[in-house]
Design a protein around this motif. Sequence first.
Motif, short mmCIF file in Angstrom:
data_model
loop_
_atom_site.label_atom_id
_atom_site.label_comp_id
_atom_site.label_asym_id
_atom_site.label_seq_id
_atom_site.Cartn_x
_atom_site.Cartn_y
_atom_site.Cartn_z
N LYS A 143 0.84 -1.20 0.00
CA LYS A 143 0.00 0.00 0.00
C LYS A 143 0.88 1.25 0.00
N ARG A 144 0.54 2.25 -0.86
CA ARG A 144 1.32 3.49 -0.99
C ARG A 144 0.55 4.65 -0.34
N PHE A 145 1.34 5.52 0.31
CA PHE A 145 0.75 6.67 0.99
C PHE A 145 1.53 7.91 0.55
N GLN A 146 0.84 8.86 -0.14
CA GLN A 146 1.50 10.04 -0.68
C GLN A 146 1.87 11.01 0.44
N LEU A 147 3.08 11.60 0.33
CA LEU A 147 3.55 12.59 1.28
C LEU A 147 3.56 13.97 0.64
N HIS A 148 3.66 15.01 1.46
CA HIS A 148 3.80 16.35 0.93
C HIS A 148 5.15 16.49 0.23
N ALA A 149 5.12 17.07 -0.97
CA ALA A 149 6.35 17.28 -1.73
C ALA A 149 7.09 18.50 -1.20
N ALA A 150 8.42 18.44 -1.26
CA ALA A 150 9.25 19.58 -0.88
C ALA A 150 9.36 20.55 -2.04
N HIS A 151 9.56 21.81 -1.75
CA HIS A 151 9.68 22.84 -2.77
C HIS A 151 11.00 23.58 -2.59
N ASP A 152 11.68 23.87 -3.75
CA ASP A 152 12.94 24.61 -3.74
C ASP A 152 12.83 25.71 -4.79
N PRO A 153 12.88 27.01 -4.41
CA PRO A 153 12.71 28.08 -5.39
C PRO A 153 13.84 28.15 -6.43
N VAL A 182 15.13 20.48 -6.13
CA VAL A 182 15.07 19.16 -5.46
C VAL A 182 15.46 18.06 -6.43
N ARG A 183 16.38 17.18 -5.99
CA ARG A 183 16.85 16.09 -6.83
C ARG A 183 16.33 14.74 -6.36
N THR A 184 16.33 14.46 -5.05
CA THR A 184 15.97 13.12 -4.56
C THR A 184 15.43 13.22 -3.14
N TYR A 185 14.76 12.08 -2.66
CA TYR A 185 14.23 11.93 -1.31
C TYR A 185 14.86 10.68 -0.67
N GLU A 226 7.92 11.34 -10.55
CA GLU A 226 8.36 12.59 -11.16
C GLU A 226 7.31 13.10 -12.14
N THR A 227 7.14 14.44 -12.13
CA THR A 227 6.28 15.11 -13.10
C THR A 227 7.10 16.21 -13.75
N ASN A 228 6.47 16.98 -14.63
CA ASN A 228 7.19 18.05 -15.33
C ASN A 228 7.65 19.14 -14.37
N SER A 229 6.89 19.32 -13.30
CA SER A 229 7.17 20.46 -12.42
C SER A 229 7.76 20.07 -11.08
N GLU A 230 7.55 18.81 -10.61
CA GLU A 230 8.01 18.46 -9.28
C GLU A 230 8.19 16.96 -9.15
N LYS A 231 8.77 16.58 -7.99
CA LYS A 231 8.95 15.18 -7.63
C LYS A 231 8.14 14.93 -6.37
N ILE A 232 7.22 13.92 -6.42
CA ILE A 232 6.29 13.66 -5.31
C ILE A 232 6.73 12.38 -4.62
N PRO A 233 6.99 12.39 -3.28
CA PRO A 233 7.39 11.19 -2.55
C PRO A 233 6.18 10.38 -2.10
N PHE A 234 6.31 9.05 -2.10
CA PHE A 234 5.29 8.12 -1.62
C PHE A 234 5.92 7.19 -0.60
N LEU A 235 5.16 6.93 0.50
CA LEU A 235 5.57 5.98 1.52
C LEU A 235 4.95 4.63 1.17
N VAL A 236 5.77 3.56 1.07
CA VAL A 236 5.29 2.24 0.65
C VAL A 236 5.40 1.29 1.83
N LEU A 237 4.23 0.61 2.17
CA LEU A 237 4.21 -0.37 3.27
C LEU A 237 4.82 -1.68 2.75
#
Length: 1632
Positions: A169-179, A186-189, A203-214
Motif C-alpha cells: 500500500k502506498r501513501f503520498q507525502l507532501h512534496a518539498a519545494h525549492d525556489p 530538489v533532486r531526490t528523497y 516525477e512530473t514536469n514540475s516536481e517530484k512527489i514522494p510516496f511511503l510504501v508499506l
Amino acid sequence: MAISTTVQAELRAKTASKSLYFWSENVICCFFLFFYNLLLFYGQCALAQIRYSVPEEVRDGTVVGNVAKDLGLDVASLGERRFRVVSETNEAIFAVNADNGALYVHGRIDREQLCQGSGTCLMELKVLVENPLEVHYVLVEITDENDHAPTFPKRNETIKIAEQTLSGKRFQLHAAHDPDAGMNSVRTYSLSANEYFDINVRETNSEKIPFLVLKKMLDREKKSEHFLLVTAVDGGKPQRSGTLNVTITVLDSNDNRPVFSQEIYEITVKENVKTGTSIFKLTATDPDEGTNGEIDYSLAKTLKERIYEIFELDTRTADIVVKGHIDYEENDFYELEVQASDRGTPPLTGECRVIIKIIDVNDNSPEIDVTSLSNTVSEDSKPGTVVSLIRVKDKDSGVNGKIIAHITNNVPFELKPSYKENTYSVVTKDFLDREEVSNYDITIKATDCGEPPLSTTKTLSIQILDVNDNSPQFGQNPLYFYIVENNVSGTSLFSVTASDKDKNENADISYSIARTGQEKDVALFLNVNAENGQITALKSFDFETLKSFQFQVVASDSGTPSLSSNVTVHVFILDQNDNAPVILYPVSSNGSAEGVEEIPRNVNAGHLVTKVRAYDADIGYNGWLLFSLQQVTDHSLFGLDRYTGQIRTLRSLTETDEAEHKLVILVKDNGNVSLSATATVLVKVVEPREAFAASDVKSSTKDSEDTNVTFYLMITLASVSALFIISIIVLIAMQCSKSSTDYTSKYLQDTNYDGTLCHSIQYRSGDKRYMLVGPRMSVGSTIVPGSQANTLVLPDRRRPSEEVRDYISFNISSHMAISTTVQTEVLDGWMGVRSWITLCSALLLFYGQCALAQIRYSVPEEVRDGTVVGNVAKDLGLDVASLGERRFRVVSETNEAIFAVNSDNGALYVHGRIDREQLCQGSGTCLMELKVLVENPLEVHYVVVEITDVNDHAPTFPKRNETIEIWEQSLPGKRFQLHPARDPDAGMNSIRTYTLSANEHFDVNVRESDLSKTPFLVLKKPLDREQSKAHHLLLTAVDGGKPRKSGTLNVTVIVLDSNDNRPVFTQEVYEISLPENVEIGTVVIALTATDTDDGINGEIEYSLRESLIQGVENVFKIDSITGEISTKASVNFEETDQYELDVEASDKGTPPLTGECRVIVKIIDVNDNSPEIDVTSLSNTVSEDSKSGTVVSLIRVKDKDSGVNGKIIAHITNNVPFELKPSYKENTYSVVTKDFLDREEVSNYDITIKATDCGEPPLSTTKTLSIQILDVNDNSPQFEQNPLYFYIVENNVSGTSLFCVTASDKDKNENADISYSIARTGQEKDVALFLNVNAENGQITALKSFDFETLKSFQFQVVASDSGTPSLSSNVTVHVFILDQNDNAPVILYPVSSNGSAEGVEEIPRNVNAGHLVTKVRAYDADIGYNGWLLFSLQQVTDHSLFGLDRYTGQIRTLRSLTETDEAEHKLVILVKDNGNVSLSATATVLVKVVEPREAFAASDVKSSTKDSEDTNVTFYLMITLASVSALFIISIIVLIAMQCSKSSTDYTSKYLQDTNYDGTLCHSIQYRSGDKRYMLVGPRMSVGSTIVPGSQANTLVLPDRRRPSEEVNAFQGFQVLVTVVFTAISVDPLI
C-alpha cells in the motif's frame, strides 16, 4: 523585410493550428507588414542593444558593465543629455553613473522573486539620453545561485494506517519545494532506516512527489506508532536539504466485545418516582481503543412495549432513567434486557439482565363504590331504615390498603359495617322532617392507614319524600289593602297569597271567601280566583258613602286529608277628586254665587271688602281649595288672598275711580285633575255716609249667616279630626300587632313640594311603601295603578340583610372522636394494626346480623347466556315465594352485569359473555364476588364465582415478521434475542416451547423466567455473504392445551458485508482542456470510481489530495458524492496554464479503502486582459515656444494574453498637437509635438492614448497624459476699457483713495505680475501732479481737495507694465468728473434794499381781489441739482388768511379780498432753502402796504417804469441761456450718435428712468452709473429699496440693479456723456 517575412510565417503557422481565428489571417498579416515598415522608417532613434549577465544576491554597487562605452556615447556630455536608465519594475534595481557611464547594481537582486520557475531570467532596461533623444535597450540576465534549501509545506505529517492494511500500500507525502532552478532544485528523497516502510518518488514536469510504501504488515499490539524522517536533497554545490517528520499511527481492529460487571442486576425502586430520575447506572468495559472501545448502551428490542414507555437507557452513560409513570398497582416488577455495543465494524455486543422490583407507596386514595342506593326516603320513615349499601377499597397493599370509613357531616344517618371487610350500609338514625330539611347530602369519608394517610369523600344525595303534615299559611293576618273609590266593576282589586311547606299536591292551594249570610255583608259584592287569590269587586265603591270594610279568605291544600286556614282582610277606600267646590258665600237669592258689597270711598289700603267662602266634599289635596281673581275691572285696586278668599283694597280710592267694580273669583281644588267653581262680587263705592247706612242695614243679616257657617265648619273640623286620630291609632295598632310585617307611619318633609301642606303621609303594605302626595310627585317613585295619581310606590332603600335573616345550626357527630382514636392507634405501627383488627372484629360481631352466609360456585369461561351457575335461594334457605316482594337481586363489582338471578326460582345464571382473560389477567385463580340482596328485612349475601380457564387463545407474536442483521465475520455461538410470543391463557394452556425450521446456520434457545419464555437465535456456523445474502427462518411457539395451539414468526437474517474491495477509477490519468475565466462552479470533469462492496463499504467519497501544490485546492473543488470537479475560483491562464490534481476515492468501510487517479487540466487562453500602457519616461511640461518634434514622453504597451490576443495597436484618440512615433522595438512609442503651441489658447493638454489588442472581441485601454504648457512673456497688460470714466464728490479729503484702475495679463506668474504708474506731462497746470497711484493694486489717491465750482472734470493717463523679460506695458486715459455737494447757501436776488439787505416794500390797493400778485421773491444757489433746487416758505406773516406764497416760484399773492378791518401794513418774512441733505437757507422780508386805490395806481405808475426795465433785462438773459442750453443739447445728441457709430464694442445709452416711488414735483429723477452701482439724484423723499451714498449729503441714492450685465455696461457708458452735458448746461445758467 526579412523580419516581416519571418513574422508572417509564424502567424500563418499559429492561425492554421487554431481554426477559431482563420478568418482574420489576411487582416493580421497586412497589419504587421504596415507596422514593421513604420518601425524601419522611424527606427533611427533606437541605435543599439546590449546584453549583460550578473548573478543574484551580489552587493549593491557591483558594476554590471560600462553602457556609455559599449554604446559609444560621449562620457563628458552624459550629464547635460540627462543620461539615465529606466526598468519595467517598480523598484530601481539597476542605475547608471552619469560621470563614467557605468551600469551598476542599485538594490538586492533575488532571482526567485523576479523570475519564478526554472527558465532564463532576463531583465530589460532602457537607457535614455536627450538632445537628441536616444533609447538604448539593455538585457541583463540574472543567473541562479543555490541560496535556498528544499522546504516542506509542514514540518510534521501524520498518517493513520489500520493494522489490517496489506503490504504494498502506498501513501503520498507532501512534496518539498525549492525556489532555485535547474540543478539547484530538489533532486531526490531519502527515508530513515526502518523495517516497515520504504520511499518511492513519482516525477512530473514540475516536481517530484514522494510516496511511503508499506513493505510489512503492521501490528498494533507490538507497536502503536512509528516515527520516520523524510529528507529532500537538491543538486547544488554545496547540497542543501530539508526534512519532514512522519508519524505513523497504527489503528486498532475491533476484536474485543464489551463485558458487564454482572450478568444479572437486582434493584428496588419506589413507585411514583419523578420522571427523569436515574435509578441505576450500568458499567461495561471494552479493552479496544477508539471507536472500537466506545460503548453504546441500549435496551433489547424484544421487551414489552410498556417497558419502553416507562424506562429509557442513556446510550452513553448507561443510566437507567425513569421516562414514564411507575405504578406498583399496575406492575410490581420489571425485567430489562440491556445490550452494550461497541462502535467497531462489525460492532460487538455484551448483554445483561436488570430486574427492577417496585416498592409500594401510599399513592392511591381509597375508593367508595355505591353498590345499591335508594335516593329517596319518606319523611315518616322509622330510624334504622336502610338507604344505601357501599363498599370501600384501596389499590395500595398492606397497611396502605387498610381503610376506615365514617360520615363526616351532621345528618340523621349512620354507617353500619358488615361482617365482610370494607362493606357498609347507610341507615337512618333519627326521625325526618322534609319541611325542615328536604334534601340531605351525606358525606362519607374513607381514610387509609398509609403514611401520610390519604382519604376520599363521596356524597350521597338523599331526597326526603313529602307527607301532608302542614296547612297553608298566609304571610300575615290580618291583611290591609287600599283601593281607590270609583273603581270599575269586575276589575281586580288586589290578591291574597298563602304558602304551604309541603310539596306537589300537598302544597296545591285553592282560595274562597267566607260568607256570613247577612244582607249588608260587603263580601257579597266580592269574588276571589280560586287558583291565584285575585280579589274582584262586583260594584264600584264611593269614599263618601263607604270608607272601609273587612272579610275573610279561606286557603285549602289538596292533600289527603286536606288542611286549611283563613285570613281577615281589611280594605280602606281612598278618596278621589270627584267633587267640585261649592260656593258658600256669596250666594244670591236665586242660588247663584253672586253678591254685592259696598265700601266707602275714603277707605285705606288693606280694607276688607268681603270674604269668599267655599266647601269641597273631598278630603286631603282633593279638598284643599285655592282662590284666584279670574276677572277684575281694576287690578290695582283689589287683591284676593289665595288661601282665605279675603278681598281687600290694595290702595286708597281716588276721585277718578269708578263707582262700581265687578270681581269674578275662581275657586279650584288641588286634585290631579282640578275641579273649580266661580263667584261674582259687585263692589260699589259709595260716599262715607251711604256706606255707613248700608253697613248698618246688612250687618244684622251677615251676622246671622256667619254664625251658621261657623257652626257647620266647627262640626266638620271635629269630624275630620276624629277620623284622623282613629286612623293613626289603627295604623299603630296594625304595626304592633304582628312582628313579621313592618308598618311605618312617617311624616317626611317633601323638599320638592312648595304648597301649604308641610308633609305627606307614607305607609307600607307587604314589600312596598306608599305615600299620599299632592299634585307634585317625588322623584324616583312610581304611580300605583288605579290610585288616581295621588299614591306613589317608593323605592325600598333597605339592605337585604335587614329583610331576611337565616338561622343555621351545627352539630358535631360523635363518630369523629372514634375515627380519630382508631387512626391514632393505626399509625403507631403493627400494634396499631392488631388493635384495628380487634376493633373490626368487634364491629362485625355487633352489626353482623344482616350478613348471613357466603357461597362459592365455579363456571368455565365462554359458556352460553342463561347457563345456570347454582340456585342461590335454595343454598341460602330463602323463601322462593317471597323473592319478588323482597326485591331479590344480585350486584357485582364490575360495570357489566355478567350474572343475574331469577326471582321466580332463585337461580343464579350467566347473563353475558364470560372472558377470563379480560376479567382476570395473569395465570392465577380468577374469582368474581357478587352481592345478593333481599329487603324487608335487608339481607346481604356474598357469592364467589370462580372462572375456570379454557384453551381459547393461540400463542401470538407482537410482529409477524422480524429481521436480524448479522455480520459475516460474526463468530459461532453468538446469540440474538427474538420477540417472545404471548398467550393470554393460564397454566398448561400457556406457551410451553419454541421450535425453529431446519437450517445449517442457526439453532433456537429458550430462557425461562417467572413471567415468560424468551427465545434466542444461536449462530452455530459462520455466515458467508457471497454464498447467501439472506436466510429465511420460521419460529413456532406451541402452548400445552388440548388440543395444542401455535403461532409462528417469520425471521429474516440479513448477512452484512465486510469491506474487502477498494474503489477503482476508469482511468489512471485524465487530461482535459478548460478555457480560462469560466464561471465559478463550472464542472470540469465528472470522475467515476466503482466498488463491488455493499452498503457503506460500497459508498464512495471523492476528495483532493492534501499534498497538492499550494493554491490548487483554492481553485478547484470536488463533490464528495458525485465526483464532479468544479471551479471555486477564477482560472487565469496568465497565472498558470496547467493544473495537476490528485484525486482519491475512499469507501466508508472501516478501515476505509482508497483508489487514486491524476487529473491534468490545461488552461486555454482567452482574450480577457486589456492592454496595459506604461509610461517609462514622462516630461509633463513643455515650453509654448517648443519646435515640432520635441519628445514629451516614452511609453510601452503590453498585454498579458498570448498569441494574437497579445498583439497591440496604439494611437492618440483626441485632437491634440502631439503624435505617437513607434520604435524599432515592438510595443514601444515616443510622444512628440507635431505643431506649434500657445499657452494662452490652451495651457494644458490631456493626451489620450488608446491601445487595442487583436483578440476577438478586441479589448482596449486608454491612458491620459497631462501636459502643462510653460509660459513665455508674449502678452502685454490690457485694461478692460479705454478710456475710463470715474465720478468723485467735491471737497474730498486729501490723501484718501478715490478709485482703482485694473489691468490684466494673459501670461502667468512673473510675466503677469503688473505694476501701475501715472504718465506725467510736465506742465504746471497738469492735474496729475495732485494724484498718486499704488504700483501694486492701482489705487488712485488725491493729494488735494477738489471744488466742483472751480473744477468740474479732468483727465490723466495710467501705465501698466508686467515683470517679464523683456517687460511689456500699456496705458489707459482716465476721465474724472467731480460731483457737486451742497456747500453754497441760497442768495436773495429780489427784494434787495439799498443797504444790501433782503428787504423790500410793496403797495397794493385795498380793492384787489383774491389771487392778486403782490410780488415775486427771486433767489439763486451756486450748487446744482437738488443742492441748487430752492423752495420758498412763509416764516412769518401778520395775517395768514390774507397772503399766500408759492413754494416753487416765490410769488406772493392775496388769498382773499381786503376788508375795512384789515391793517394797512403787513410784514412777510420769506425763508428760501435748498434741497441738500443738510439744507442751507436765506430769508427775505417784504413789507406790504395797503393803500387806497388812487394811491395804489399812482404808486404803480411810478414803479412800472422801473419794473419794466428790470423785466426786460431778465428776459434777455433767459433767452440767451435757453439758446445756449438748446445748442449744447443738440451737440450732445450728435456726439452720442457719433460715438455709437464709431465703436461697435461699446454701447452708450441714455435713459430717464421713471421713479415710481417718488411723489415730489419733479416728473422724473436723474440716474447714472459709476462702476458696478447706479446712482440717482433725488429730492427729500427717497426711493424705496435704495441706499444713501456715503458723503453725498443724502441727495444721491444707490439703486438696486434690475438689468442684465450686458445692459449695465451700455447704460453706464451712455450716461457718462449725458451727465456731462447736463452739468455743463446747469453751470451756464444756474436758474435752470
